[in-house]
Design a protein around this motif. Structure first.
Motif, short mmCIF file in Angstrom:
data_model
loop_
_atom_site.label_atom_id
_atom_site.label_comp_id
_atom_site.label_asym_id
_atom_site.label_seq_id
_atom_site.Cartn_x
_atom_site.Cartn_y
_atom_site.Cartn_z
N UNK B 90 0.83 -1.20 0.00
CA UNK B 90 0.00 0.00 0.00
C UNK B 90 0.87 1.25 0.00
N UNK B 91 0.24 2.37 -0.36
CA UNK B 91 0.94 3.66 -0.38
C UNK B 91 0.99 4.23 1.02
N UNK B 92 2.05 4.96 1.29
CA UNK B 92 2.14 5.65 2.57
C UNK B 92 2.97 6.91 2.40
N UNK B 93 2.57 7.98 3.07
CA UNK B 93 3.30 9.25 2.99
C UNK B 93 4.03 9.49 4.30
N UNK B 135 5.60 10.48 -0.80
CA UNK B 135 4.74 9.31 -0.71
C UNK B 135 5.52 8.13 -1.26
#
Lengths: 398, 347
Positions: B90-93, B135
């Motif tokens: 998953x994406x994470x910033x 990100x």
């Protein structure tokens, strides 16, 4: 203090231009004459130290707040902060987790009120953001349900206004890069920023806890008429939200029905919002809020299954991994919408009896974004009401 | 043709999958086996938070930056697929914080939305005067390794729970090519003074209100010796320990204290986080990744080894680029075998 004595000084407000008020600087006479319609001068311009002096003279003024959503509870807090000697009581037919606020995601992304000057809305937002920002960085953050979240607002077509009025209040606001936009194939333009989220119920429960710790009483009670409270309370504060439609017969107030899904998808760490405000994905502490709808003049609180599927599909097209979301809960809330927030004083009159009221409702889709700013202003208005009562009361003593 | 992969961390399993995907149709006789004494969730990879982020500088190892980029792009393409959640992807910033201005990293154009922090953002982190926001991706091995295992099992790859004592042991069994993905213990199969453990310790907590990664840097104390907070899909990982040369896999009370105090100072909201687990692991540190062929001769026979180890604290970050490179090396072995004629006799 009997209503009769207050009645003789009706409408005098702060600094009643009378010889007896040596405390009042002459300039205030101007402000007194302005009837507030939805907005007023920013709270810091009102001479609060002066109000303090007036208020101290009156033994424990009694204030009733109607409504226990984010507006009611935060207004009660601000009243206590500006007037610690006040006795505040909250009445509501619903408390968390059954208020309109509990349905909302609580994202600090302002809604624009057509009838309120932008600089006022910005000030409200800024105050709210600053207040919550401090909590988010403290050890209380998790209990209060306040946390930072970053994400994107995407548009299918480039909007007319590329820089919203609040772009310098949130953190790190900038246009999205081409690489970032590739994740949203049907969208041409986007903005990235970091803002705050107020999770409910935690935030409301935290407010309730702090209020109760200072002795505020809360009663589950449907107030059908503000006059019910006049005999025991000096000032009534109307934070009834959509309830004001019936409570004070405000025909300018209308519901905008919103259906949302609250799902378990803990891998979603960023928010995604369509610029039209209709489709959004807001990750909270335990659940992600997927939305939504904007059905004007719909009063129905029942979830609609067709709408549920539509919201889910729209959100999955923005974030495909949501197809794996679990434990989908459906909620409905009626945004208390109005052309402008009704934030003003009013003195109700009935058979020679006066009841000072402060209205703070009609925040529509933007309640969380401006709650603290409007609560502070409402608290100031309460202070003015009390001061007016005090002045009239002391005049009556002369 | 028998291929044995030694090691079942992120490097071993991804290399196995990469080679099988590319060559099983070209080599009908391909038989692949995985040997390891530790499988998920007990590998070094399992302890890592899973954040894609190379070190600040590649020290001139442009090749490593390219492999990391290949990995990022590969994972990004999988984000929209139905498998993403199962993969733990998953994406994470988040934030990288410094006490002084630093040059932009080699990976600034690989991640999404890389920018410097604004003054207001820096107010979030007293004591830090400079930083980045970007990100990136999370790839949680406690999901990714089982996902890789499933893909391999579906393809008929066999798994053996066994500690391999030598390359000879494999060749004596009839293995043609060995892929050496043994991580920090590669030295047991073939001495390598350049490979050292980079011991790390982490505390796993429940803090679901934390939505950003925060990595601090202290140029003096070196990479990963400064507090970091990385939120996963279930737990948040607190860390900030890097001890070069320390082989101890036991948790240290002193390190726990260091991590906890530093992370709570960095993010006061963590004081309310519930501690769930503590873990120590040994990063397979090396000046650069060892990714190369080696032909081992023993009398008449000749056997091939592809080394793929020494990925330090960036194994997840670089794994797919390395797997592809290892697959290319495998391809060259195949080419040579065809050119050379029938297989050499084995002892």
């Amino acid at each position: 203090m009997s209503p009769g004595r207050a009645a003789r000084r009706l409408g005098s407000g702060l600094g009643a231009g009378s010889g007896g008020s040596a405390r009042v600087p002459p300039g205030n006479a101007r402000r007194r004459a302005t009837l507030r319609r939805g907005w007023g001068p920013p709270p810091h311009q009102v001479d609060t130290s002066l109000l303090w002096l007036c208020i101290l003279e009156m033994a424990a003024p009694k204030v009733a707040v109607v409504g226990a959503g984010v507006i009611g509870l935060s207004t009660a807090m601000c009243i206590l902060e500006t007037c610690p000697s006040c006795s505040v009581t909250v009445f509501s037919d619903q408390f968390s987790p059954n208020t309109t606020s509990d349905v909302a995601a609580g994202m600090l992304i302002p809604h624009t009120y057509p009838g309120t000057p932008i600089h006022v809305q910005k000030q409200w937002f800024k105050e709210t953001f600053t207040y919550l920002f401090a909590i988010s960085q403290s050890a209380e953050a998790s209990e209060a349900g306040i946390h930072l979240v970053s994400g994107w607002q995407v548009f299918k077509n480039t909007p007319k206004e590329e820089l919203p009025f609040w772009s310098d209040v949130v953190l790190g606001f900038r246009p999205m890069s081409k690489a970032e936009l590739q994740k949203f194939p049907q969208h041409q333009f986007g903005q990235a920023f970091t803002t705050l989220k107020c999770d409910c119920p935690p935030y409301l429960l935290w407010l309730e806890k702090r209020l109760k710790a200072t002795g505020v009483q809360m009663y589950t009670r449907k107030v059908a008429d503000l006059w019910e409270l006049h005999s025991e309370y000096n000032v009534v504060v109307n934070c009834a939200g959509i309830g004001a439609h019936q409570l004070v017969g405000d025909k300018e107030l209308f519901p905008v029905r919103g259906q949302v899904l609250k799902v378990h998808a803990p891998w979603v760490k960023n928010f995604i919002r369509n610029g039209d405000g209709l489709t959004y994905i807001y990750p909270g502490i335990h659940r992600v809020t997927l939305g939504g709808t904007r059905e004007v003049e719909s009063w129905s609180l029942s979830p609609d299954p067709g709408t549920t599927k539509d919201i889910f599909d729209r959100c999955c097209s923005l974030e495909p991994s949501l197809r794996r979301a679990q434990d989908i809960k459906v909620k409905v809330g009626l945004r208390p919408s109005r052309w402008c927030v009704r934030l003003e004083r009013e003195v109700l009159s009935q058979g020679g009896v006066k009841l000072p009221v402060v209205h703070n409702y009609g925040h529509g889709a933007g309640g969380f974004s401006v709650h603290r700013g409007t609560a502070k202003e409402a608290a100031c208005l309460v202070g003015e009401c009390i001061a007016a009562l005090q002045v009239s009361s002391s005049k009556a003593k002369l | 043709m028998r291929v044995a992969i030694i090691g079942a961390g992120v490097i071993g399993l991804s290399t196995a999958l990469c080679i099988h995907e590319q060559y099983h149709s070209l080599v009908p006789s391909l038989e692949m086996e995985v040997y390891a004494d530790r499988y998920t969730p007990h590998t070094t990879s399992d302890g890592a938070a899973g954040l894609w982020q190379p070190y600040l500088s590649d020290h001139g190892n442009l090749q490593e930056t390219l492999w990391s980029k290949e990995t990022f792009d590969h994972l990004l393409r999988h984000l929209g697929s139905p498998a993403a959640k199962e993969m733990g992807l998953f994406l994470i910033s988040g934030y990288n914080l410094f006490t002084q201005p630093v040059p932009d990293p080699s990976w600034k154009n690989i991640v999404l939305g890389f920018r410097n922090l604004t003054a207001k953002e820096l107010e979030l982190f007293p004591g830090y005067s400079y930083g980045w926001f970007n990100t990136a991706l999370m790839l949680e091995c406690r999901s990714y390794l089982p996902w890789l295992t499933n893909r391999l099992t579906q393809r008929g790859v066999k798994f053996f729970h066994k500690k391999v004592e030598s390359f000879q042991e494999m060749f004596a069994q009839g293995v043609d090519v060995v892929i050496n993905c043994t991580g920090v213990r590669a030295g047991e199969l073939q001495p390598d003074p350049e490979l050292q453990p980079g011991r790390g310790q982490v505390i796993k907590v429940l803090a679901p209100w934390v939505k950003h990664f925060i990595i601090t840097h202290d140029i003096k104390s070196g990479i990963y010796n400064s507090p970091y907070v990385i939120p996963g899909s279930e737990f948040t990982v607190l860390g900030g320990i890097y001890q070069h040369g320390n082989w101890n896999e036991e948790n240290s009370t002193q390190d726990h204290k260091t991590i906890w105090e530093n992370c709570c100072r960095l993010l006061p909201t963590l004081q309310k986080a519930k501690i769930v687990e503590e873990w120590s692991g040994l990063r397979p540190a090396r000046p650069f990744v060892r990714l190369e062929r080696e032909t081992l001769r023993h009398g008449h026979f000749q056997a091939e080894v592809i080394h793929n180890y020494g990925h330090g604290g960036f194994g997840i970050t670089i794994h797919w680029g390395c797997a592809m490179a290892a697959a290319r090396l495998f391809g060259s072995i195949l080419q040579e075998k065809k050119v050379a004629g029938p297989p050499q006799p084995r002892l």
